[in-house]
Design an enzyme around this catalytic site. Sequence first.
Site, PDB file in Angstrom:
ATOM      1  N   ASP B  21       0.856  -1.180   0.000  1.00  0.00           N
ATOM      2  CA  ASP B  21       0.000   0.000   0.000  1.00  0.00           C
ATOM      3  C   ASP B  21       0.899   1.239   0.000  1.00  0.00           C
ATOM      4  OD1 ASP B  21      -2.155   1.619   0.138  1.00  0.00           O
ATOM      5  OD2 ASP B  21      -2.820   1.016   2.138  1.00  0.00           O
ATOM      6  N   ASP B 117      -2.558   2.667  -6.471  1.00  0.00           N
ATOM      7  CA  ASP B 117      -1.518   2.704  -5.439  1.00  0.00           C
ATOM      8  C   ASP B 117      -1.509   1.526  -4.483  1.00  0.00           C
ATOM      9  OD1 ASP B 117      -3.812   3.310  -4.138  1.00  0.00           O
ATOM     10  OD2 ASP B 117      -3.026   5.026  -3.061  1.00  0.00           O
ATOM     11  N   GLU B 118      -2.182   0.433  -4.814  1.00  0.00           N
ATOM     12  CA  GLU B 118      -2.080  -0.735  -3.943  1.00  0.00           C
ATOM     13  C   GLU B 118      -2.273  -2.019  -4.734  1.00  0.00           C
ATOM     14  OE1 GLU B 118      -5.415  -1.736  -1.347  1.00  0.00           O
ATOM     15  OE2 GLU B 118      -6.432   0.065  -2.038  1.00  0.00           O
TER      16      GLU B 118
END
Lengths: 378, 433
Positions: B21, B117-118
């Site tokens: 993350d 973003d993860e």
Amino acid sequence: MKFIIQRDHLLQSVQDVMKAVTSRTTIPILTGIKIVATEEGVTLTGSDSDISIESFIPKEEDGTEIVEIRKPGAIVLQARFFSDIVKKLPTDIVEIEVENHLQTVIRSGKSEFNLNGLDAEEYPHLPQISEENMFSVPTDLLKALIRQTVFAVSTSETRPILTGVNWKVENSELTCIATDSHRLALRKARLASENTGTYNVVIPGKSLTELSKILDDTSDVIDIVITENQVLFKAKHLLFFSRLLEGNYPDTGRLIPNESKTEIVTLTKEFLQAVDRASLLAREGRNNVVKLSTFDGGVIEVSSNTPEIGKVIEEIQSQSIEGEELKISFSAKYMMDALKALEGTEIQVSFTGAMRPFVIRPLHDDSILQLILPVRTY
Amino acid sequence: MGSVNMKEMYPKNGHVILHVDMNSFYASVEMAYDPALKGKPLAIAGNPEERRGIIVTCSYEARKFGVKTTMPLWEAKKLCPDLIIMRPNFDRYRTASSVMFDILRQYSELVEPVSIDEGYVDITDSYPYGSPIEIAKSVQERILDQLDLPCSIGVAPNKFLAKMASDMKKPMGITILRKRDVPIVLWPLDAEEMHGVGKKTAEKLNTIGIKTIGELANAEEMQLKALLGINGIRLKERANGNDKRTVDPDSVYDFKSIGNSTTLPRDVSNQRELYEIIGKLAGQVAARMRRKKVVAANIGITIRYKDRKTITRSKKLLNTVRNEKEISVAARELFGKHWNGDSVRLLGVTATDLLVEDSAVKQLDLFSYEEDAKKEPLHNTMSKLREKYGTNIIESAGGYLNQQTKPGNDTSFNKDFLHQKKQRDHLEKKQKD
């Protein structure tokens, strides 16, 4: 031809007629501006054969001399150069003189330009319009009529007729309708004059946009003459001609729902800002779609979810919600366009189901409506 | 490091999953671009010039002042007068994101991006690279070295626990969460802290006296089902540390196009014949799209002439397309516009800008919406069923057609036979479960 003119008046007129001049024309002389000097004043004309604009600069106004005519005559000058020259001349007074062989000299202060002109005789004649049938609209109202409808015209040539605004005059009432088939804008206005005749024409959206740019926000009246294939807008010292679009405009009357299953009343500005915020992330995604859900107690939820970026949820307390519970998705852009076009602090939104058009009106005002088709989500 | 040794660091049965993350991703990317921003309170917001803009994300320095995501700008400014506000540069974020996923793929093929973003990485078979904790450290260091971006990583036996773990220490944390840790670590937390439990669900749980994850883990199933439908059972499973979802590298977020092309048995210049071939290719593309449950917002064609000159042309569509007819109409229109009349050796049809069916939308048309509106009652019933029993309970029959078509001899732009196999396995597993 020779005259001496105040630069700011000349510049204003040049900029007005330039709105009709395009560099992409099949008729070469139309890349020019026609200048005609008579004992009464100077007339400038620009045209792209769809739109023609004629601007008149009188010899004097309110007792002040604007133009001094030394010798009447006419010339056509390359619009791009002429307008740039006028913009940058050093002093407030400009002298324009046509010498032999269409050579034109433009003098101002100590600067002097020599520009090759074209023969004014070869410039196409503007449409001849008989002014038997005419109606009038105050300028500010005309600008509002345009602003509130023209944004909804189609930008695609798939159905050319939809690139125009449908103007209907009947029983002294003017109705303007524009639709790109995904949203529709309608505005009505009562006409002051009696016996206005009956018309049903389609004016290109581009013409109305350009017209609106030229007109000032005044209450002076504009006379409007409609013929079979042309419309003429007459303001003081300004004539604006536009070609009309050929073909039948679809009958939109039956497409506007007149009943509703869910009715929302809310503050225009608050709702607009919520949609704007909800679309902040959606805009970056492909669709710019926001979702509206109604809840008990008059709560509206506006939300959007773009998986790769994020989501937004916002609640608004509406004035009232009546009828069935509703979840509906729509283009944030269409909604914001519509809300910006409406006047009034409160709006009423009438829905007839998640896959049917909905209508937005200012509360207690039947002269304007915006209709939007929702998006279907799967 | 001996790989035999390392294998002992992995569970004998079961998986090792990382959840990576990125920490305040947009703000961190901006800081990597302009190091002068480091250590300063920074917020990314839409419309910084306007007072009504809202915060999209902010740096940890800004969070210390109480600045939060979705807060209006004026409010954030009041809390933190020195706040630096920037417009989002989505291109930068996309680039950083794709490099980040490339780094993850160096440890395992099983990388599933969840958002920009993860993502999850299944490192069950990655023992040659070290123990799970060593891999997590190495991933974190490389993302920091190469991109100058911080991330938090959760290490766990399944996706849910990995996600919960990555949330525990920010920024730059590595947290291991084993199933046996669940009662001590997760159960005391508020139910709302649990991934998959939103504010609304938490409120509902509250009405039956469930406040913590532990209470959810031990809740009465019938009661949960009555309250939350099938999702209630799923949440209880998760609260007990169980999650059967696998890491799926083919999740749609990642793939870009589906195309089919065919070399003609002989050079063809007959328009009708070429149109027929385009129709057939469109059908193949539509079938593959249906299998992947996606729709396309862009249709392209490839024409190779007999002199080997090749052109590709594509068109962005207002509405997404999904079926053979829609794709073939768009492809034929493109062909009609760009074909120069010469003999053709190869034809291709490609669908790009793919979206998961569920997230696709169709802008309705004033002159034809009635057709869609007719289906509205059915649509409503389906979404109600989905709400009650979960997403997969009902689908239109179209989704099951043509699943058996064999990949032909045509060249496939995208090797999705792997995907097909996976789906078959998945179906078999479902039947066993």
